[in-house]
Design an enzyme around this catalytic site. Sequence first.
Site, PDB file in Angstrom:
ATOM      1  N   ASP A 292       0.871  -1.171   0.000  1.00  0.00           N
ATOM      2  CA  ASP A 292       0.000   0.000   0.000  1.00  0.00           C
ATOM      3  C   ASP A 292       0.911   1.226   0.000  1.00  0.00           C
ATOM      4  OD1 ASP A 292      -2.116   1.737   0.059  1.00  0.00           O
ATOM      5  OD2 ASP A 292      -3.164   0.727   1.687  1.00  0.00           O
TER       6      ASP A 292
HETATM    7  C1  BGC Z   1      -5.072   3.156  -0.038  1.00  0.00           C
HETATM    8  C2  BGC Z   1      -5.124   2.108  -1.129  1.00  0.00           C
HETATM    9  C3  BGC Z   1      -4.947   2.765  -2.467  1.00  0.00           C
HETATM   10  C4  BGC Z   1      -3.628   3.515  -2.474  1.00  0.00           C
HETATM   11  C5  BGC Z   1      -3.301   4.194  -3.793  1.00  0.00           C
HETATM   12  C6  BGC Z   1      -3.882   4.077  -0.167  1.00  0.00           C
HETATM   13  O1  BGC Z   1      -4.075   5.194   0.637  1.00  0.00           O
HETATM   14  O2  BGC Z   1      -5.063   2.522   1.223  1.00  0.00           O
HETATM   15  O3  BGC Z   1      -6.336   1.408  -1.073  1.00  0.00           O
HETATM   16  O4  BGC Z   1      -5.003   1.821  -3.497  1.00  0.00           O
HETATM   17  O5  BGC Z   1      -3.677   4.513  -1.463  1.00  0.00           O
HETATM   18  O6  BGC Z   1      -4.077   5.309  -3.987  1.00  0.00           O
END
Ligand code: BGC
Length: 756
Positions: A292
Site C-alpha cells: 500500500d
Molecule cells: C489506499 C489504497 C490505495 C492507495 C493508492 C492508499 O491510501 O489505502 O487502497 O489503493 O492509497 O491510492
Amino acid sequence: MSLQPLRAALLLSASLLAASPLMVVAQNAYAEAVAPWMDRTLSTDQRVAMLLAQMTAEEKRLLVFGYASGDQLTQFDPSVIPGLNTKEVVANVIPGSAGYIPGIPRLGIPAQFQTDASMGVRNHLMPRTSLPSSLATAASWDPQVTEAGGRMIGTEARLSGFNIMLAGGINLLREPRNGRNFEYTGEDPLLAAEMGAGLIRGVQSVHVVSTVKHFSINAQETGRTTLSAQISEPALRMSDNLAFELAIERSSPGSVMCSYNKINDVHACENEALLTDTLKRDWGYKGYVMSDWGAVHSTVQAANAGLDQQSGFPFDKQAYFGEGLKRALLDGSVPASRLDDMVRRILWALIDKGVMANPVAKGEIDFEAHHRVAQTAAEDSLVLLKNDKALLPLSGRKQILLVGSYADKGVLAGGGSSSVSPVGGNAVTGLEPKGWPGPVVWQPSSPLKALQAQLPKARISYLSGDDLNAAARAARSADVVIVFVHQWAGEGFDVSLDLNGQQDELVRAVAKANPNTVVVVESGGPVFMPWKDEVRAILSAFYPGARGGAAIARVLSGKVNPSGHLPLTFPASEAQFVHQDLPGGDLPPNSSFTVRYTEGAAVGYKWFDLKGYTPLFAFGQGLSYTTFRMDGLKAQAVAGAGERLAIDFTLSNTGAREGKAVGQVYVAAPKSAGWEAPRRLVGFRKLSLSKGQSQTVSLTVDPRLLAVYDEATSEWVIAPGTYEVQLGAASDDIRTRVKVTLAGQRFAARQVKAVP
Ligand code: BGC
C-alpha cells in the site's frame, strides 16, 4: 539473441494494428519468432522464464519500484534510482492517477499504469462511472453483478490508459465503525470472497490486472499505520485470510496489496508468515505483492519476507526497493534469487492477465452504457429492510413528499482513494471536508427527478428537512413521505453509527406527522435507527453509485422488485460491539497501539450468535414484493480429499409477481467441532423466478468451511459428528433444517484444491 529485431518487430506491430488481418497474423508470427515469450501457445511460466532470462539486473530493479503520480514526484532526488530520469517518470505518469512503473520497451514490457479502485477509475481529472459501493454490490449476493461491474470499470480503466487496477477490497467487516467498510464486501468470508472475486474476474476479463486488498486484517482506519492487529493464526486463517484465500482461488488476481497495519507486531508488508508462508507457499499464489502507498518500512526485511514491489514512492520514507535494494543485492542481504522471484511474479501477472499482449489504448467511453451497468448493479443490491402493511411499492400514491439528504440532487459516495469523480460533476459542492479524504461527492442522480419520471401522475415534492416543523407540516398532507438519511464515511477515519446532525429527529418528526413514512438510508456501513419502530418502511441503499437515484426510484415505485440482502449485521447498540470503545480512538494521532481481536474468527453474525444478541437487522435480511418458499433441502457427505457436503434445495416464487430469491445455507456444528461460533454460511444462490416458478439448486460446500485450522500441523480439521444444515432467506429466517453426519477428516492447508 540480439534484441534489435524484436524492437523493430514491436514497432512494426504497432504500426500494423489497423492493417489487414492476414498481415497482422504474419506480423504476430514474426514477433513471436523473435520474442518467443510472446508466443501464446506456451504456458505463462515458460514465457516468464524466457523473458526473465533476457533482463539485466538494472531492468529487474526497475520493475519492483513504483512511483506515485503528482507533485511529490518532482521533489525527490533522482539519484535514488540510478539510471532513471525523474523527468521521464513525470512525463509518462498519468496525471492524477495512483501510480506508475516504467516499462522496458526493448523487451516489450509495458509500463504499469495504476489506478484506484473498486468502484471505478478514480482520478480527479477524469470523470468516470461509479459502481455502487462494494458493500452495496455485495448485498446483491450475486457474483455476476460484481463481475459485470468489474468488466465495466476495467474497460474504463483500459480506455483511460490504465492496465493495473487497485480494485478488489475484501477486508472483513469486523469493526462496524471502520470508515472504509463501504470499499469491502461484508462480514462473512465466503460471501466477501465470492463477491470480491466476481469484481476481480470482471476487471481482468479485459486484460487489466486487479489487486485484491488490503492484506490483511486492516479492519479500522484509526491508527491504520501504527496499530498492530493481534490475532491467533487459526482465527486469522478461518476469517479474514479465508476470505483472501477463497477470493484468490476464484479469481486469480494478478496482485495482492499488503496493508498498512502490523499483524502480531510485524508490518503486513514485511510479514513473512503472511506473505511467504500463507500466501505464496500454502496458497500457491503466483502473482506479486505490492505495498500500500507508504506501507513499506525496510528493504531487507520486506524483500526477504515476500514483498515484490514497493508502490507509490515517495509515500514511503525511503526508496527501499530503489537504491536500498541495489545495496542489499550487492552485499548479499537480499539474494539475487529473491529479485528474480519478485520480477517473475510481476511478469507472470502482466503475461497471464493479457496486459502484455493487449497494450492499453486511450479511447472513447460509452458512459450511457456504463451508467446502465451501475444502475443494474444498484437495482440488484438495494435492501428492503422493513415494509409494514406493504407500504411499498408506491404505485397509486398521489401526493409524495421527499425530505432530506439532497434527494433533489443526487446520492452520496464514500471518500478517499476510491472516490470516483462523477460524470456530470459533483451534485452538491462545498461541503466539508473539501480536502482529503474529501471532497464529499454526491453522484448527480436525483431520486426526486427519477421518481417524478417513474410516477408521472403523482405530485412529488422535496424539502431539505433543515426545518423540522416545516417538514412535519408538509408531511401531514402527503400520502407517503420518504425521508432520506445519510452517513458519510471515507478513508483515513472511522465513523459513529449515530446519524449526524438532526437526522434522527427529522425522521421522528415526520413519522409522527404521517405514519406512512419510508426511510432511505445512504451509508458506508451499518447505522443505528432509533426510529425503526416508528416508520413503516426502510430501504438500505448504502452508496448506490452513478445511477443510484434512478435505482432507488425504480425500487420505490415497484418497477424493480428489491432483492438485496444484508452482507453485514446492523447492531442495535454499541453494547453489542466487540470493542465498546474504538481501539486507539482516545490516543493522540500516530500513537502505536495493539488491537486484540479476541473474537477471533467470530466476526459479524457469528459474534451475535455466540453472544445471543438480537441485532437491529440480521445478516442476510432483505425483503421482496413477492414471497418465496424454500424447501426440499437435502445434504449428503461426499468423501474425498477434503470432505465435502453436497446440498440440494428448491426455491419457489409463491407470490404475485416475478422476483429474485437468495437461498442461504448455514451449517451449525456440534460443540466438539471447536468452531468459533455456532454457525457458518456455507453456500448461497440467487435465482430469478417468475410468478409460480420453482427451481432446484445444487451446490457443494468447500471443506474449509466445515473445518477448523490446526496450527500445530498446518492442517484443516473436520470433526466427526452430526451437523445441522439450515436453509433460509436470512440468518434469522431459517425455513428448513436437515441433519447430516460427517465422518471427520484432516487435510493439509497447503494448496487445497478449489471446489469445482
Ligand atoms: C489506499 C489504497 C490505495 C492507495 C493508492 C492508499 O491510501 O489505502 O487502497 O489503493 O492509497 O491510492
